[in-house]
Scaffold this motif. Structure first.
Motif, short mmCIF file in Angstrom:
data_model
loop_
_atom_site.label_atom_id
_atom_site.label_comp_id
_atom_site.label_asym_id
_atom_site.label_seq_id
_atom_site.Cartn_x
_atom_site.Cartn_y
_atom_site.Cartn_z
N VAL A 63 -0.84 7.43 -19.05
CA VAL A 63 -0.46 6.05 -19.88
C VAL A 63 0.88 7.16 -20.23
O VAL A 63 0.54 7.85 -20.78
N ILE A 64 2.00 6.68 -20.65
CA ILE A 64 2.57 6.50 -21.35
C ILE A 64 2.80 5.15 -21.68
O ILE A 64 3.35 4.48 -21.11
N TYR A 65 2.33 5.43 -24.11
CA TYR A 65 2.31 3.81 -24.10
C TYR A 65 4.14 3.74 -24.96
O TYR A 65 4.33 4.85 -25.60
N GLY A 103 12.62 2.91 -31.86
CA GLY A 103 11.54 2.55 -30.71
C GLY A 103 10.57 3.94 -30.61
O GLY A 103 10.68 4.68 -31.14
N TYR A 104 9.74 4.00 -30.13
CA TYR A 104 9.09 5.48 -30.15
C TYR A 104 7.78 5.47 -28.84
O TYR A 104 7.94 4.68 -27.58
N LEU A 105 7.76 6.67 -27.79
CA LEU A 105 6.60 6.99 -27.53
C LEU A 105 5.79 7.45 -28.17
O LEU A 105 5.26 7.94 -28.67
N VAL A 106 4.94 7.02 -27.27
CA VAL A 106 3.13 7.75 -27.90
C VAL A 106 2.71 8.39 -26.39
O VAL A 106 2.86 8.11 -25.61
N ALA A 133 0.76 7.79 -10.25
CA ALA A 133 1.81 7.27 -10.83
C ALA A 133 1.31 7.40 -12.64
O ALA A 133 0.27 7.97 -12.54
N TRP A 134 2.72 7.02 -12.62
CA TRP A 134 2.47 6.88 -14.81
C TRP A 134 2.19 5.98 -14.28
O TRP A 134 3.27 5.07 -14.02
N LEU A 135 1.44 5.33 -15.60
CA LEU A 135 1.54 4.77 -16.05
C LEU A 135 2.71 4.29 -17.60
O LEU A 135 1.66 4.38 -18.03
N VAL A 136 3.19 2.94 -17.49
CA VAL A 136 4.28 2.72 -19.01
C VAL A 136 3.96 1.63 -18.92
O VAL A 136 4.10 0.44 -18.55
N GLU A 137 3.04 1.49 -20.70
CA GLU A 137 2.49 0.56 -21.03
C GLU A 137 3.65 -0.02 -22.33
O GLU A 137 3.65 0.60 -22.99
N ASP A 138 4.40 -0.85 -21.77
CA ASP A 138 5.46 -1.37 -22.36
C ASP A 138 4.80 -2.95 -23.77
O ASP A 138 4.22 -3.97 -23.26
N ASP A 139 4.03 -2.51 -25.15
CA ASP A 139 3.81 -3.13 -25.91
C ASP A 139 4.65 -3.95 -26.60
O ASP A 139 4.51 -3.62 -27.68
N TYR A 140 5.65 -4.81 -26.56
CA TYR A 140 6.70 -5.37 -27.09
C TYR A 140 6.35 -5.96 -28.06
O TYR A 140 7.19 -6.25 -29.32
N ASP A 141 5.73 -6.83 -28.08
CA ASP A 141 5.51 -8.19 -28.92
C ASP A 141 3.39 -8.39 -29.88
O ASP A 141 3.26 -10.06 -30.05
N ALA A 173 0.12 -1.30 -0.15
CA ALA A 173 -0.19 -0.08 0.34
C ALA A 173 0.97 1.28 0.06
O ALA A 173 1.11 2.73 -0.42
N SER A 174 2.39 1.53 0.88
CA SER A 174 3.10 1.73 0.36
C SER A 174 4.77 1.65 0.71
O SER A 174 4.41 0.74 0.85
N PRO A 175 5.67 2.27 -0.18
CA PRO A 175 5.47 4.20 -0.83
C PRO A 175 3.98 3.96 -1.61
O PRO A 175 4.60 3.06 -2.60
N SER A 176 3.94 4.72 -2.42
CA SER A 176 3.08 5.47 -3.93
C SER A 176 4.39 4.91 -4.52
O SER A 176 5.26 6.30 -4.28
N PRO A 177 4.29 4.50 -5.71
CA PRO A 177 5.02 4.60 -7.08
C PRO A 177 4.27 5.44 -7.55
O PRO A 177 3.23 6.19 -7.77
N ARG A 178 5.83 6.47 -8.24
CA ARG A 178 5.84 7.47 -9.47
C ARG A 178 5.63 7.16 -11.13
O ARG A 178 5.27 7.34 -12.21
N LEU A 179 6.41 5.73 -10.91
CA LEU A 179 6.00 5.19 -12.28
C LEU A 179 5.23 3.47 -12.02
O LEU A 179 5.53 2.70 -10.79
N ILE A 180 4.19 2.99 -12.61
CA ILE A 180 4.26 1.42 -12.92
C ILE A 180 4.72 0.77 -14.26
O ILE A 180 3.81 1.62 -14.85
N TYR A 181 5.15 0.05 -14.23
CA TYR A 181 5.67 -0.77 -15.27
C TYR A 181 5.60 -1.84 -15.73
O TYR A 181 5.08 -2.78 -14.68
N THR A 182 4.85 -2.43 -16.47
CA THR A 182 3.47 -3.40 -17.38
C THR A 182 3.42 -3.51 -18.94
O THR A 182 3.55 -2.59 -19.61
N THR A 183 3.37 -4.98 -19.08
CA THR A 183 3.37 -5.46 -20.50
C THR A 183 2.14 -5.75 -20.57
O THR A 183 1.98 -6.84 -20.97
#
Lengths: 491, 491
Positions: free
Chosen positions: A310-312, A327-330, A280-288, A242-252
């Protein structure tokens, strides 16, 4: 004095080198008068101009100085810092930093492998080289001058336009071309995200097990990495502290790396709610995500929640090839200009001719056709792997399910078997990536990440047969059955 | 319900989009029964299979669920996180980080300019495009498969070998090819240095004025940047604060950027002694040493002190072109493997076909010939700039001396004049880089950094004439003469 034959370069350069060496070795001490150019020329059998060139250079660099009417003298400087030490004495160099050492711990030996079953390698043997070379030629012949200089547009506009169309259609990403920032690979995208959106020691949620490249990048940025367990529905925000609060959440979300789950809608909603709750920011890694064999790709998280943070992150390493480094970011509109400026400052832009070729590759439909072909190819190769492993599967080896991607996970009995198999593979020329390598903490279940996309059917069959045999030989006699744990990744 | 004409894609996709939109907008609430596929097909005039495709996708993604014998229902999920907000309501996004904001302060607007007098741009109009395109073609036609994958060799061995020879001959750098790490530009080299050799808040000595790219990179790495003044002998370690001890010392010894001095031997010795005393690494940025018009280039600091903690940073941005994104580090043996691994992990390697073309460009002598031609070209362009500014020079404008490089500094009366000229230049289409931009602290003396390498003679003449006029108009009436300060950069 003799000029070394080992030294390359003109005679003047060799004479300069020889004199400088003698000065730095202390053989010609500070204040020593140098022989006249006439004498040096005579003694060494060199032209006088050659000698003058060498002496002039010594003066220009400060090793010698002219005294009016008295000739050249070795400069009256204490040369201790540049004196060649006697023999092979090693000088103590400053050490690596703490963050450097920590980073290196996550780097492994980084010896690339393209053999079965190296994960993350696409079917390089099926890449349309001739077509790609033709597109490159088209843009390399007459390169606009501006493309050669320092570019600051965040990538070639034509590529961003082609990509925005493609992403909208195939990934349900919602963006204008201007929201795209072209990077030199996904890693550069992670780095920009970490630099601009986090401070040192900020917490980041990382999928456990998860992608080592992102882990290393966030570690290098000084972030506190909090592993969040993955199950058969993908990352589970309810299992995060529950803590600490994340600043980023990385996910695939499309295809969890490496365990293979697709993030369910319920989890997507929970993840978005968690991001909002924590700021937090969500980092969406859409690799494949392109490689879903039997069903259309799942829509992106980015397109699901237009107003969410969300950052793609996308890459061409899987669909085209890793060596391309594109590569690229959206990005949300609000971040576009900041990311563009920071990228131009920190990394600079380049490779616009390659970007132009890629824009054509996409806009002319080659990209979609190549994806379709590769989807078919990977489906076949996965079938081939399952068939090659059939003897072991009949005896209880378990593979992740799922009609997608470029790798499968084979579950093992225990960590000793995992280590044993990896070592045997190394000796036998079969690359086996241990699942434990993908964990930040203790691996909850041992396994192997088996990449099949980069190997052809014959190699898969050969390496698969070897693996069946090795698996049998390494089975722990105490654990003839799989452990009772639930399969965290079945789809 | 109507399908939007704006949406691209197949009819099934458009129907899926339309239904999903209504679900996300709350028009079809959780638990609502969806119309049957038959009814939807009839009402919308679509084929039944099209409708089934769309509905299946909704189910696959979790927006709808089938209930045995009762049809499809909107999933019983709280969709608040993905509900489209009414109207144009902006959602509050998480803010930039502190280090992100600080970094952006050093990024300016990063709008590239290739006009006179943008600094740092080589003569792109003189680049041998046809030759280069031919070398690229040679290696792009039959690319070894391994070049397309993830490489971990620290760069193409053939390029490292060619480069080691070149550096030994022309820069007196002493290294084996294995000591070279090919990077995607010098910036990536700075980044690796900062990551592996420093910790957050470690002090780094930066030349004042100095290179903004390195400053930004060290800032992004969280280092405490300590400006060390530059005079006509280059950076002066005696003028640096005695404490804290720096971990890095960044210097451009061959041709101080931007003020133009060459670091004297006495200063080189003092700098090496200071590095040893403090336990610091010396970072030698040798960005444009090739362009010394009348004398051979000064030998590198790296080659002067073989046992010293020096890392040599090179780039192809000036000799070839910036958009190439290729640079390199020459590392002490002890660091080679750590840097290779960290680079492969953090940035990944790529562009081996381009590296192969560059290896040929060097090994076949094109590189040395191009350098010689550019040296001649830049010498002419510098003469052209001095001639164009002759009217102002006659009235007291001062330019740095020095027969080298790609830019000159014009000294101004005061900062108001600097600001005024930059603004007038912007309006008139003449790029004027204010010297104050190169300072970390207060600029000690106002000026303009005038790049002349990237503009042809006609443009230099035109922009120079404009500058003379503008300079006259902006002269402070209170300061008809230059201030009494010593010229910090005359060579």
């Amino acid at each position: 004095m003799q000029l070394s034959d080992k030294t390359a370069g003109t005679l003047a350069r060799r004479l300069y080198d020889a004199l400088r060496e003698r000065i730095q070795a202390g053989e010609l001490g500070p204040g020593t008068r140098l022989p006249s150019s006439r004498r040096l020329a005579r003694e060494l059998g060199l032209g006088r101009n050659t000698v003058l060139d060498a002496l002039e250079r010594l003066v220009a660099e400060g090793f010698a100085e002219a005294r009016q009417g008295a000739g050249l003298f070795v400069a009256a400087l204490d040369l201790t810092p540049v004196t060649s030490p006697p023999g092979e004495a090693r000088v103590e160099l400053p050490p690596l930093s703490r963050r450097g050492r920590e980073l290196l711990e996550r780097c492994g030996d980084m010896r690339g492998s393209h053999r079965a079953f190296a994960p993350g390698i696409p079917a390089l043997d099926r890449f349309p080289h001739a077509l790609w070379a033709r597109l490159l030629r088209r843009h390399q012949r007459h390169v606009p001058t501006a493309w050669l200089g320092y570019q600051t547009q965040g990538g070639l506009p034509a590529l961003k336009a082609a990509l925005a169309d493609y992403l909208q259609l195939s990934r349900s990403v919602r963006c204008r071309p201007e929201q795209i920032l072209i990077t030199q690979g996904a890693q550069q995208g992670f780095e920009l995200i970490a630099r601009l959106l986090t401070d040192p020691n900020d917490p980041v949620w990382i999928e456990e097990p998860g992608y080592g490249g992102a882990q290393a990048c966030f570690a290098a940025a000084g972030l506190e990495r909090i592993p969040v367990p993955v199950d058969d529905q993908g990352i589970d925000p309810a299992a995060a502290p529950a803590s600490p609060s994340p600043r980023l959440i990385y996910t695939t979300p499309s295809h969890q790396y490496p365990a293979g789950a697709t993030l369910t809608l319920a989890r997507r909603l929970a993840l978005l709610a968690a991001a909002e709750r924590h700021g937090a920011w969500l980092v969406e890694d859409d690799y494949d995500s392109e490689f879903r064999y039997t069903t259309p790709p799942v829509a992106s998280l980015q397109g699901l929640a237009t107003q969410a943070p969300v950052i793609y992150v996308g890459t061409f390493s899987k669909v085209l090839y890793p060596g391309l480094r594109l590569g690229y970011l959206v990005l949300p509109e609000a971040l576009v200009d900041d990311f563009r400026r920071a990228n131009a400052r920190l990394h600079r832009e380049g490779g616009y001719a390659v970007q132009a070729a890629l824009a054509d590759f996409i806009a002319e439909g080659h990209f979609a056709r190549h994806v379709a072909r590769m989807r078919h190819c990977y489906r076949q190769r996965q079938v081939c792997l399952r068939e090659a492993l059939a003897p072991a599967l009949a005896e209880g080896l378990e593979l992740t399910r799922g009609q997608a991607g470029m790798h499968l996970v084979a579950w093992l009995d225990d960590h000793a078997q995992e280590r044993d198999l990896v070592a045997r593979g190394e000796a036998a020329g079969v690359t086996l990536a241990p699942l434990s390598r993908f964990y930040l903490g203790e691996a909850s279940r041992p396994g192997l990440v088996l990449g099949y996309a980069g190997a052809d059917e014959a190699e898969i069959a050969r390496a698969g047969a070897w693996l069946c045999q090795a698996w049998r030989e390494t089975r722990s006699p105490r654990l003839p059955q799989r452990s009772g744990q639930a399969d965290p990744t079945g789809e």
